[in-house]
Every structure is written in structure tokens, then in C-alpha cells.
Write a protein that holds these residues in place. Sequence first.
Motif, PDB file in Angstrom:
ATOM      1  N   ILE A 148       0.832  -1.201   0.000  1.00 44.54           N
ATOM      2  CA  ILE A 148       0.000   0.000   0.000  1.00 44.54           C
ATOM      3  C   ILE A 148       0.867   1.252   0.000  1.00 44.54           C
ATOM      4  O   ILE A 148       0.641   2.191  -0.761  1.00 44.54           O
ATOM      5  CB  ILE A 148      -0.937  -0.008   1.221  1.00 44.54           C
ATOM      6  CG1 ILE A 148      -1.954  -1.145   1.083  1.00 44.54           C
ATOM      7  CG2 ILE A 148      -1.650   1.335   1.375  1.00 44.54           C
ATOM      8  CD1 ILE A 148      -2.733  -1.423   2.347  1.00 44.54           C
ATOM      9  N   GLY A 149       1.887   1.268   0.844  1.00 42.23           N
ATOM     10  CA  GLY A 149       2.777   2.428   0.913  1.00 42.23           C
ATOM     11  C   GLY A 149       3.512   2.665  -0.382  1.00 42.23           C
ATOM     12  O   GLY A 149       3.763   3.815  -0.760  1.00 42.23           O
ATOM     13  N   GLY A 150       3.829   1.586  -1.109  1.00 42.05           N
ATOM     14  CA  GLY A 150       4.529   1.716  -2.377  1.00 42.05           C
ATOM     15  C   GLY A 150       3.706   2.436  -3.432  1.00 42.05           C
ATOM     16  O   GLY A 150       4.266   2.991  -4.386  1.00 42.05           O
ATOM     17  N   ILE A 151       2.391   2.453  -3.278  1.00 41.34           N
ATOM     18  CA  ILE A 151       1.533   3.193  -4.198  1.00 41.34           C
ATOM     19  C   ILE A 151       1.705   4.695  -4.003  1.00 41.34           C
ATOM     20  O   ILE A 151       1.607   5.476  -4.949  1.00 41.34           O
ATOM     21  CB  ILE A 151       0.055   2.797  -3.980  1.00 41.34           C
ATOM     22  CG1 ILE A 151      -0.147   1.334  -4.358  1.00 41.34           C
ATOM     23  CG2 ILE A 151      -0.888   3.693  -4.774  1.00 41.34           C
ATOM     24  CD1 ILE A 151      -1.517   0.801  -3.991  1.00 41.34           C
ATOM     25  N   LEU A 152       2.002   5.098  -2.775  1.00 38.12           N
ATOM     26  CA  LEU A 152       2.152   6.522  -2.462  1.00 38.12           C
ATOM     27  C   LEU A 152       3.556   7.036  -2.750  1.00 38.12           C
ATOM     28  O   LEU A 152       3.736   8.203  -3.111  1.00 38.12           O
ATOM     29  CB  LEU A 152       1.813   6.766  -0.988  1.00 38.12           C
ATOM     30  CG  LEU A 152       0.444   6.289  -0.502  1.00 38.12           C
ATOM     31  CD1 LEU A 152       0.260   6.640   0.972  1.00 38.12           C
ATOM     32  CD2 LEU A 152      -0.668   6.889  -1.339  1.00 38.12           C
ATOM     33  N   GLY A 153       4.560   6.191  -2.558  1.00 39.93           N
ATOM     34  CA  GLY A 153       5.947   6.613  -2.743  1.00 39.93           C
ATOM     35  C   GLY A 153       6.894   5.564  -2.198  1.00 39.93           C
ATOM     36  O   GLY A 153       6.544   4.392  -2.057  1.00 39.93           O
ATOM     37  N   HIS A 154       8.095   5.999  -1.844  1.00 39.90           N
ATOM     38  CA  HIS A 154       9.097   5.076  -1.299  1.00 39.90           C
ATOM     39  C   HIS A 154       8.908   4.960   0.210  1.00 39.90           C
ATOM     40  O   HIS A 154       8.939   5.962   0.934  1.00 39.90           O
ATOM     41  CB  HIS A 154      10.503   5.577  -1.603  1.00 39.90           C
ATOM     42  CG  HIS A 154      11.567   4.816  -0.892  1.00 39.90           C
ATOM     43  ND1 HIS A 154      11.942   3.534  -1.234  1.00 39.90           N
ATOM     44  CD2 HIS A 154      12.348   5.150   0.182  1.00 39.90           C
ATOM     45  CE1 HIS A 154      12.894   3.119  -0.434  1.00 39.90           C
ATOM     46  NE2 HIS A 154      13.155   4.072   0.439  1.00 39.90           N
ATOM     47  N   VAL A 155       8.708   3.735   0.684  1.00 43.97           N
ATOM     48  CA  VAL A 155       8.529   3.505   2.117  1.00 43.97           C
ATOM     49  C   VAL A 155       9.884   3.513   2.800  1.00 43.97           C
ATOM     50  O   VAL A 155      10.717   2.634   2.576  1.00 43.97           O
ATOM     51  CB  VAL A 155       7.803   2.172   2.384  1.00 43.97           C
ATOM     52  CG1 VAL A 155       7.652   1.941   3.880  1.00 43.97           C
ATOM     53  CG2 VAL A 155       6.438   2.169   1.702  1.00 43.97           C
ATOM     54  N   ASP A 156      10.090   4.504   3.659  1.00 45.77           N
ATOM     55  CA  ASP A 156      11.362   4.636   4.370  1.00 45.77           C
ATOM     56  C   ASP A 156      11.339   3.863   5.684  1.00 45.77           C
ATOM     57  O   ASP A 156      12.278   3.139   6.016  1.00 45.77           O
ATOM     58  CB  ASP A 156      11.647   6.114   4.634  1.00 45.77           C
ATOM     59  CG  ASP A 156      12.957   6.334   5.353  1.00 45.77           C
ATOM     60  OD1 ASP A 156      12.949   6.408   6.604  1.00 45.77           O
ATOM     61  OD2 ASP A 156      14.000   6.430   4.680  1.00 45.77           O
ATOM     62  N   THR A 157      10.261   4.025   6.452  1.00 45.92           N
ATOM     63  CA  THR A 157      10.124   3.381   7.760  1.00 45.92           C
ATOM     64  C   THR A 157       8.702   2.862   7.912  1.00 45.92           C
ATOM     65  O   THR A 157       7.753   3.526   7.498  1.00 45.92           O
ATOM     66  CB  THR A 157      10.423   4.373   8.904  1.00 45.92           C
ATOM     67  OG1 THR A 157      11.720   4.950   8.709  1.00 45.92           O
ATOM     68  CG2 THR A 157      10.388   3.680  10.258  1.00 45.92           C
ATOM     69  N   LEU A 158       8.556   1.689   8.502  1.00 45.35           N
ATOM     70  CA  LEU A 158       7.234   1.102   8.723  1.00 45.35           C
ATOM     71  C   LEU A 158       7.070   0.760  10.188  1.00 45.35           C
ATOM     72  O   LEU A 158       7.915   0.083  10.772  1.00 45.35           O
ATOM     73  CB  LEU A 158       7.065  -0.141   7.852  1.00 45.35           C
ATOM     74  CG  LEU A 158       5.672  -0.763   7.761  1.00 45.35           C
ATOM     75  CD1 LEU A 158       5.508  -1.502   6.441  1.00 45.35           C
ATOM     76  CD2 LEU A 158       5.422  -1.746   8.916  1.00 45.35           C
TER      77      LEU A 158
END
Length: 238
Positions: A148-158
Amino acid sequence: MFRDKSAHVANLKGKGIIYEDDDEPIRLTDQDGSQVIKEFWMSMIGKVLNAKKQNVEKLLQTMPTQWRMVDLITSNDLGNGNFLFNFSCEEDLKSVLREGPFHYNYCMLVLVRWEPIVHDDYPWIISFWVRVIGIPLHLWNVNNLRSIGGILGHVDTLELEEGRMLIDIDSRRPLKFKRKGEYEGEEVTIEFKYYMLFKHCTTCGLMSHERGYCPTINTNRPQSLMDRGGGLCASAAT
């Protein structure tokens, strides 16, 4: 000496000149790139996103005061809405970075650590903490959040338990606030909440303007009405 000077004067008057490949890019070179990189490595480069509402000169005066670093930071207006903050202490720079994402006059701006990047749009990344809402509990896992986060941009921290991610988002693209999720033929609505998101267009999702100035709406209305409506909307939002 005389011939060189005469040729120069002739060139100035446009005599005997043949211009070729006039539209070719000017070749830029660096004489000591390592020294320049070292000089600006303690700098943050920024860009205003809403030029109608954000004055760079006032921003450069205001932000160091907000950070309580008036005497510790120097700044430069780079033109075209870009600017530079120069630090003398690594810890001061990092402490400011931790305060992001940034805004001025309640409109978002880009502010990142400087890198030797050559691009007209640089810088363009804003790191937002984004909370995800609407995922069924039995599907709440790292893989789904990263997808899901990859749709918004680059996931740095989860942060799985908190249900949020630090995502590097391209400020040139519209923000996304909802997406459909599907599992075994059933659909759910997944919503995104951006922490510290200020004024943006609620119609197209861009951070470069507010709804009253959005070029995607009111295109058939007279210009005077559009301006008047946009002004009222902007004033009310302020």
C-alpha cells in the motif's frame, strides 16, 4: 592584439558570425567537485510549492527564528522559489530535519539535505508519516502495508503496531487519499491520513495551490468570477 580586438568588435556587431546549434545545451563542468560537495554538505535545500502564498525572502527570515537558530544559520535565495539554509553543526541540521514535513504560511514546502543532483525540479521529495485506515485486522501485516505504501511513494520506515509509515512522496504529483483494496473478490476502502499536511487542493490533490485556484475546475466560468471565487476560498482557508 589588434586582430583579436577587431574580431571581437565584429562579433558584437553581428558581422561575419555563423551561429550553429544555438539550441544545444551549454556544457557545464566542475573544476573541483569534491570541494563544492564538502562546502554544501552542511546545507539544506528547499523549494516553496505555493508561490502565490509563500514569499521566499520572508520565509528565510522566519524559519530560523522558529527553529531558535537565528545566529546559527545563514541562508541564500537561489531564485525560482528555491533557497538554501547553511549550518555549521551537524546536530543542528539533523534536529531541523526531524521537525519535518515543513510548511510556511500554512502551505507545504520541500526541505531536504542538499545533494549534488542536477534537475530542474530538484528538490521535490517530502517525507510524510502516513496512517493507513481500513485494512481488515486479519490482513494487517508488513507485506500489505508495504504494498500500500509503495503506491504513495518510497517507504522509508514502517511501524506495524502504530499502523503508519514514513513515506518519501513526490511533491509534483497529486496526493492520494483513498484506494480500493481487494481480498478474495471482496473490496474495502483504504484511506490515508497524512500527518502535518497543510493547505492543498482538495480537488486534484496537488500541494501547489488550493481548490479555488485549481485549473481542473470552473473552466467554463468567466475569468472574473473564477478570480473572485478563488480569492474568497483562499482567504477563508487562511
